[in-house]
Motif scaffolding. Structure first.
Motif, PDB file in Angstrom:
ATOM      1  N   LEU A  39       0.809  -1.329  -0.073  1.00 36.71           N
ATOM      2  CA  LEU A  39       0.334   0.191  -0.028  1.00 36.71           C
ATOM      3  C   LEU A  39       0.877   1.182   0.075  1.00 36.71           C
ATOM      4  CD1 LEU A  39      -2.721   1.402   0.288  1.00 36.71           C
ATOM      5  CD2 LEU A  39      -2.541   1.247   2.773  1.00 36.71           C
ATOM      6  N   ALA A  40       1.865   1.150   0.858  1.00 38.78           N
ATOM      7  CA  ALA A  40       2.828   2.330   1.064  1.00 38.78           C
ATOM      8  C   ALA A  40       3.614   2.716  -0.446  1.00 38.78           C
ATOM      9  CB  ALA A  40       3.917   2.070   2.041  1.00 38.78           C
ATOM     10  N   VAL A  41       3.885   1.833  -1.166  1.00 37.45           N
ATOM     11  CA  VAL A  41       4.651   2.154  -2.302  1.00 37.45           C
ATOM     12  C   VAL A  41       3.633   2.235  -3.262  1.00 37.45           C
ATOM     13  CG1 VAL A  41       4.954  -0.309  -3.111  1.00 37.45           C
ATOM     14  CG2 VAL A  41       6.816   1.334  -3.845  1.00 37.45           C
ATOM     15  N   THR A  42       2.655   1.995  -3.382  1.00 35.31           N
ATOM     16  CA  THR A  42       1.420   2.040  -4.406  1.00 35.31           C
ATOM     17  C   THR A  42       0.975   3.539  -4.511  1.00 35.31           C
ATOM     18  OG1 THR A  42       1.007  -0.296  -4.332  1.00 35.31           O
ATOM     19  CG2 THR A  42      -0.841   1.442  -5.566  1.00 35.31           C
ATOM     20  N   LEU A  43       0.521   4.006  -3.263  1.00 32.81           N
ATOM     21  CA  LEU A  43       0.093   5.419  -3.066  1.00 32.81           C
ATOM     22  C   LEU A  43       1.165   6.234  -3.184  1.00 32.81           C
ATOM     23  CD1 LEU A  43      -2.268   4.949   0.221  1.00 32.81           C
ATOM     24  CD2 LEU A  43      -2.854   5.076  -2.084  1.00 32.81           C
TER      25      LEU A  43
ATOM     26  N   TYR B  56      -2.816  -3.777  -0.815  1.00 34.24           N
ATOM     27  CA  TYR B  56      -3.515  -3.100  -2.195  1.00 34.24           C
ATOM     28  C   TYR B  56      -2.356  -2.809  -3.244  1.00 34.24           C
ATOM     29  CZ  TYR B  56      -5.620   0.503  -5.002  1.00 34.24           C
ATOM     30  OH  TYR B  56      -6.146   1.052  -6.281  1.00 34.24           O
ATOM     31  N   PRO B  57      -2.497  -2.937  -4.467  1.00 34.03           N
ATOM     32  CA  PRO B  57      -3.719  -3.414  -5.138  1.00 34.03           C
ATOM     33  C   PRO B  57      -3.941  -4.653  -5.644  1.00 34.03           C
ATOM     34  CG  PRO B  57      -1.962  -2.631  -6.656  1.00 34.03           C
ATOM     35  CD  PRO B  57      -1.316  -2.404  -5.242  1.00 34.03           C
ATOM     36  N   LYS B  58      -3.056  -5.710  -4.596  1.00 37.52           N
ATOM     37  CA  LYS B  58      -3.363  -7.174  -4.919  1.00 37.52           C
ATOM     38  C   LYS B  58      -5.035  -7.451  -4.377  1.00 37.52           C
ATOM     39  CE  LYS B  58      -2.190 -11.540  -2.974  1.00 37.52           C
ATOM     40  NZ  LYS B  58      -1.299 -12.149  -1.945  1.00 37.52           N
ATOM     41  N   SER B  59      -5.695  -6.606  -3.405  1.00 38.72           N
ATOM     42  CA  SER B  59      -7.148  -6.997  -3.244  1.00 38.72           C
ATOM     43  C   SER B  59      -7.812  -6.354  -4.265  1.00 38.72           C
ATOM     44  CB  SER B  59      -7.302  -6.073  -1.846  1.00 38.72           C
ATOM     45  OG  SER B  59      -6.911  -4.918  -1.805  1.00 38.72           O
ATOM     46  N   ASP B  60      -7.400  -5.556  -5.116  1.00 39.97           N
ATOM     47  CA  ASP B  60      -8.182  -5.023  -6.273  1.00 39.97           C
ATOM     48  C   ASP B  60      -7.408  -4.852  -7.506  1.00 39.97           C
ATOM     49  OD1 ASP B  60     -10.072  -3.506  -7.842  1.00 39.97           O
ATOM     50  OD2 ASP B  60      -9.392  -1.595  -6.774  1.00 39.97           O
ATOM     51  N   PRO B  61      -6.926  -5.938  -8.083  1.00 43.54           N
ATOM     52  CA  PRO B  61      -5.977  -6.001  -9.292  1.00 43.54           C
ATOM     53  C   PRO B  61      -6.224  -5.110 -10.569  1.00 43.54           C
ATOM     54  CG  PRO B  61      -7.166  -8.062  -8.979  1.00 43.54           C
ATOM     55  CD  PRO B  61      -7.462  -7.196  -7.852  1.00 43.54           C
ATOM     56  N   LEU B  62      -7.598  -5.018 -10.567  1.00 48.36           N
ATOM     57  CA  LEU B  62      -7.969  -4.340 -11.964  1.00 48.36           C
ATOM     58  C   LEU B  62      -8.258  -2.786 -11.556  1.00 48.36           C
ATOM     59  CD1 LEU B  62     -10.617  -6.639 -13.389  1.00 48.36           C
ATOM     60  CD2 LEU B  62      -8.254  -6.210 -14.034  1.00 48.36           C
ATOM     61  N   GLU B  63      -8.051  -2.480 -10.296  1.00 47.87           N
ATOM     62  CA  GLU B  63      -7.981  -1.088  -9.729  1.00 47.87           C
ATOM     63  C   GLU B  63      -9.444  -0.488  -9.751  1.00 47.87           C
ATOM     64  OE1 GLU B  63      -4.942   1.814 -10.010  1.00 47.87           O
ATOM     65  OE2 GLU B  63      -3.528   0.185 -10.214  1.00 47.87           O
ATOM     66  N   LEU B  64     -10.549  -1.278  -9.553  1.00 51.27           N
ATOM     67  CA  LEU B  64     -11.827  -1.006  -9.880  1.00 51.27           C
ATOM     68  C   LEU B  64     -12.598   0.140  -8.548  1.00 51.27           C
ATOM     69  CD1 LEU B  64     -13.471  -4.329 -11.366  1.00 51.27           C
ATOM     70  CD2 LEU B  64     -12.658  -2.252 -12.597  1.00 51.27           C
TER      71      LEU B  64
ATOM     72  N   SER C 123     -11.276 -16.989  -4.227  1.00 50.71           N
ATOM     73  CA  SER C 123     -10.029 -16.395  -4.491  1.00 50.71           C
ATOM     74  C   SER C 123     -10.207 -14.723  -4.904  1.00 50.71           C
ATOM     75  CB  SER C 123      -9.359 -16.767  -5.859  1.00 50.71           C
ATOM     76  OG  SER C 123     -10.504 -16.655  -6.911  1.00 50.71           O
ATOM     77  N   SER C 124     -11.549 -14.138  -5.049  1.00 51.98           N
ATOM     78  CA  SER C 124     -11.633 -12.864  -5.174  1.00 51.98           C
ATOM     79  C   SER C 124     -11.688 -12.115  -3.948  1.00 51.98           C
ATOM     80  CB  SER C 124     -13.013 -12.642  -5.922  1.00 51.98           C
ATOM     81  OG  SER C 124     -12.941 -13.319  -7.311  1.00 51.98           O
ATOM     82  N   ASP C 125     -11.575 -10.732  -3.913  1.00 51.09           N
ATOM     83  CA  ASP C 125     -11.833 -10.066  -2.805  1.00 51.09           C
ATOM     84  C   ASP C 125     -13.161  -8.996  -3.055  1.00 51.09           C
ATOM     85  OD1 ASP C 125     -11.468  -8.646  -0.320  1.00 51.09           O
ATOM     86  OD2 ASP C 125      -9.157  -8.798  -0.839  1.00 51.09           O
ATOM     87  N   TYR C 126     -13.582  -8.841  -1.710  1.00 52.92           N
ATOM     88  CA  TYR C 126     -14.844  -8.077  -1.791  1.00 52.92           C
ATOM     89  C   TYR C 126     -14.672  -6.446  -1.236  1.00 52.92           C
ATOM     90  CZ  TYR C 126     -17.142 -12.316  -3.070  1.00 52.92           C
ATOM     91  OH  TYR C 126     -17.522 -13.564  -3.416  1.00 52.92           O
ATOM     92  N   HIS C 127     -15.326  -5.670  -1.684  1.00 48.71           N
ATOM     93  CA  HIS C 127     -15.234  -4.370  -1.379  1.00 48.71           C
ATOM     94  C   HIS C 127     -16.720  -3.834  -1.431  1.00 48.71           C
ATOM     95  CE1 HIS C 127     -10.961  -4.041  -1.727  1.00 48.71           C
ATOM     96  NE2 HIS C 127     -11.147  -4.725  -2.581  1.00 48.71           N
TER      97      HIS C 127
END
Length: 204
Positions: A11-15, A129-137, A194-198
């Motif tokens: 998350l740190a490096v992505t943000l 993150y973004p592993k929990s949201d690989p398509l960045e939806l 295998s999917s995550d939920y938001h």
């Protein structure tokens, strides 16, 4: 404005990379024994002016974003206790372990560091993150805090990197934001997927 992102997490490096792509001066605070293994961290290490220890990064910044693992929070809070850091904006992006009797990470930071300008944001993304949201939806995050003037700055920071900033009220609601994170993780576990939920906020 200089932004310090604290923690050696995804998350740190992505943000951080998102903010740097918008022209923000970003530095990273990592623990002394941190070894850059992912390519993103190796690139930052090669730049020589991006990776610092926790205290040095915090002291050099105007806004501090906490994206660290929980085990390192006490050391980071001890750096925040320096009187030179009392006027900095602190944005807590972490989540405590789920336990209703223990409060939340934001409460711990506020009570231990004694800062007034503490806000909660981005914790719904999770440290992976973004592993929990690989398509960045996922394009929204909830934030809360008490000082209205600085809260506007936090909102603009969130929006700067393309997220919708949803105001969740006063800092006392930080535990509710952590509850949202834990609830979505529980749903993922129950679904055994295998999917995550938001969650997505809708007005009807």
């Amino acid at each position: 404005m200089k932004l310090a992102i604290i923690g050696g997490t995804k998350l740190a490096v992505t943000l951080g990379n998102k903010y740097m792509s918008r022209g923000v001066d970003v530095i990273f605070g990592v623990r002394d024994e941190f070894e850059p293994k992912q390519i993103e961290w190796k690139i930052l290490e090669m730049q020589k002016d991006k990776l610092f220890g926790y205290c040095q990064a915090i002291e050099s910044a105007d806004v501090v974003m906490l994206c660290c693992e929980n085990e390192y929070l006490p050391k980071i809070v001890s750096c925040l206790n320096n009187s030179n850091n009392s006027e900095k904006i602190i944005i807590d992006c972490t989540n405590g372990q789920y336990c209703p009797d223990l409060g939340c990470n934001t409460t711990y930071i506020q009570q231990t560091a004694g800062h007034q300008k503490i806000y909660k944001a981005f914790n719904n993304l999770g440290l992976d993150y973004p592993k929990s949201d690989p398509l960045e939806l996922l394009k929204e995050t909830y934030f809360c805090g008490d000082c209205e003037n600085e809260k506007t700055r936090v909102k603009k920071l969130i929006e700067l990197i393309g997220f919708k900033a949803i105001d969740a009220g006063k800092l006392q609601n930080a535990f509710l934001l952590e509850a949202f994170y834990h609830l979505r993780k529980e749903i993922t576990h129950v679904k055994n997927s295998s999917s995550d939920y938001h969650f997505k906020l809708m007005s009807v």
